[in-house]
Write an enzyme that holds these catalytic residues in place. Structure first.
Site, PDB file in Angstrom:
ATOM      1  N   ASP A 249       0.859  -1.182   0.000  1.00  0.00           N
ATOM      2  CA  ASP A 249       0.000   0.000   0.000  1.00  0.00           C
ATOM      3  C   ASP A 249       0.890   1.224   0.000  1.00  0.00           C
ATOM      4  O   ASP A 249       1.955   1.238   0.644  1.00  0.00           O
ATOM      5  CB  ASP A 249      -0.921   0.021   1.227  1.00  0.00           C
ATOM      6  CG  ASP A 249      -2.093   0.970   1.032  1.00  0.00           C
ATOM      7  OD1 ASP A 249      -3.186   0.495   0.668  1.00  0.00           O
ATOM      8  OD2 ASP A 249      -1.911   2.190   1.227  1.00  0.00           O
ATOM      9  N   ASP A 289      -7.316  -2.690  -5.893  1.00  0.00           N
ATOM     10  CA  ASP A 289      -8.564  -2.178  -5.334  1.00  0.00           C
ATOM     11  C   ASP A 289      -8.296  -0.709  -5.016  1.00  0.00           C
ATOM     12  O   ASP A 289      -7.911  -0.355  -3.908  1.00  0.00           O
ATOM     13  CB  ASP A 289      -8.931  -2.967  -4.080  1.00  0.00           C
ATOM     14  CG  ASP A 289     -10.259  -2.541  -3.478  1.00  0.00           C
ATOM     15  OD1 ASP A 289     -10.981  -1.758  -4.121  1.00  0.00           O
ATOM     16  OD2 ASP A 289     -10.570  -2.985  -2.353  1.00  0.00           O
ATOM     17  N   CYS A 342     -14.862   0.324  -5.022  1.00  0.00           N
ATOM     18  CA  CYS A 342     -16.142   0.232  -4.303  1.00  0.00           C
ATOM     19  C   CYS A 342     -16.989   1.436  -4.701  1.00  0.00           C
ATOM     20  O   CYS A 342     -17.553   2.126  -3.863  1.00  0.00           O
ATOM     21  CB  CYS A 342     -15.936   0.153  -2.794  1.00  0.00           C
ATOM     22  SG  CYS A 342     -15.034   1.542  -2.075  1.00  0.00           S
TER      23      CYS A 342
END
Length: 388
Positions: A249, A289, A342
């Site tokens: 990340d 993602d 999302c």
């Protein structure tokens, strides 16, 4: 605390949020100042605040103003509760209704106001969702269900249900994913129950689990979770196949809890910062993602709906494009790149994928799927691309 006192506490928190304090910070501050409040009181105040945030515009319209008091008043009207039964000044409840407050506003709401979507975003939202736009917007006004992911490396869905039931947590299978359970009773007990503590289950939305199930995972692959965050999808991938798994990340601190969670789940995950990532690759599968508007999960973080601006959305899309370009360089020849959000906004989904395909020769779209929030889970999108 009486029901009325809980409403008054929520009013005070909402006024702080209106003044610019983040929702979680405002709630934490209230809890620290209110040592008299029990766990049920804190949970109830939190629910009132988040209900108001989900319906920020419509409840203001129904309450005749933008103060916390007006929004709580509008919420009671929305629920069909007579406000005067709780706005009575008794036991620290909100003061009795003024003469002006006793009459509900008569002005007709716009579609965006009625459905609690920012005006500037309504066209893009409705165009992205088409005939599903109203159903999706209405779903975002409700509380999100609680879903669990069963760790199939440790147990079965049926055995996990039985273990949860022994500790008063009732569930039923969710159709979005073979690993998914929806909690119907006892949600507040999850984090302290044996099944959670021993790694048999994890909290994870059913659509998020479905994204992972769609990936072409195979034993022996080298896999990178490029935007791992807390590692929910990292652990979901580890449970579905025997792979060599790396989590990364850009903000390394987001992965702080991942080693402990992986140990609890019986998973092996290597953490990598941006400087060392090249040493681990190339990878057979890279999952991105990416950061997004979060429009598919606004039920869980409703203040994100109101803090989003066109400028912020433009910036997010720039970041998404950059991540796609960077992550694609880490995929082995013949490998797979999965792009997920999302979000339910097309500008963040297929528009991004099509732009990537147009500027990056050699890539082919193999599969794409979207999940909408009114289908009983968060809104999600994934596109699976392969490199010739």
């Amino acid at each position: 605390m009486t029901p009325g006192a809980r409403l008054q506490a929520a009013i005070e928190v909402l006024d702080q949020i209106s003044a610019g304090t983040p929702a979680e910070k405002a709630l934490t501050g209230w809890a620290r100042r209110s040592r008299f409040a029990g766990s049920k009181d804190r949970a109830a105040v939190r629910d009132h605040v988040f209900d108001a945030l989900r319906c920020w515009r419509s409840h203001a319209a129904l309450g005749g103003g933008t103060s916390g008091r007006a929004r709580i008043l509008g919420g009671l009207r929305d629920q069909g509760v007579a406000p005067e039964t709780l706005f009575n000044g008794v036991g620290h409840a909100p003061a009795a209704l003024t003469e002006a407050e006793q009459t509900p506003p008569q002005a007709e709401m716009s579609e965006a106001e009625r459905l609690d979507i920012p005006d500037w975003l309504w066209d893009a939202f409705s165009q992205s969702l088409g005939p599903d736009s109203e159903a999706a917007a209405l779903a975002l006004r409700q509380r999100a269900p609680v879903h669990l992911r069963v760790n199939l490396a440790r147990t079965t869905r049926e055995a996990a249900q039985a273990a949860l039931a022994e500790q008063g947590i009732q569930t039923h299978p969710h159709p979005a994913a073979t690993t998914a359970l929806e909690v119907t009773e006892g949600a507040r007990k999850i984090r302290n129950c044996d099944a959670f503590q021993s790694g048999l289950v994890e909290l994870q939305d059913a659509a998020s689990q479905a994204v992972v199930e769609l990936l072409p995972l195979q034993d022996g692959q080298s896999v990178l979770d490029y935007c791992a965050g807390g590692g929910g999808k990292t652990l979901a991938m580890a449970a579905l196949a025997d792979v060599s798994l790396v989590a990364h990340d850009a903000n390394y601190a987001r992965m702080t809890d991942l080693p402990a969670r992986a140990e609890r789940a019986g998973a092996k995950v290597a953490l990598s910062n941006s400087h060392d990532l090249q040493q681990h690759g190339p990878f057979d599968l890279v999952l991105c993602d990416v950061p997004c508007s979060g429009s598919g999960s606004w039920r869980r973080a409703p203040d994100g709906k109101w803090s989003l601006t066109q400028e912020r959305l433009d910036s997010i899309q720039t970041t998404q494009s950059r991540i796609l370009d960077q992550a694609s360089q880490l995929v082995a020849q013949g490998g797979t790149l999965a792009y997920a959000t999302c979000s339910m906004l097309e500008a963040e989904n297929m528009v991004q994928v099509n732009r990537f395909l147009a500027r990056t020769p050699g890539w082919t779209l193999q599969e794409m799927k979207s999940w909408k929030v009114h289908e009983g889970h968060d809104g999600f999108f994934v596109a699976v691309l392969t490199h010739a």
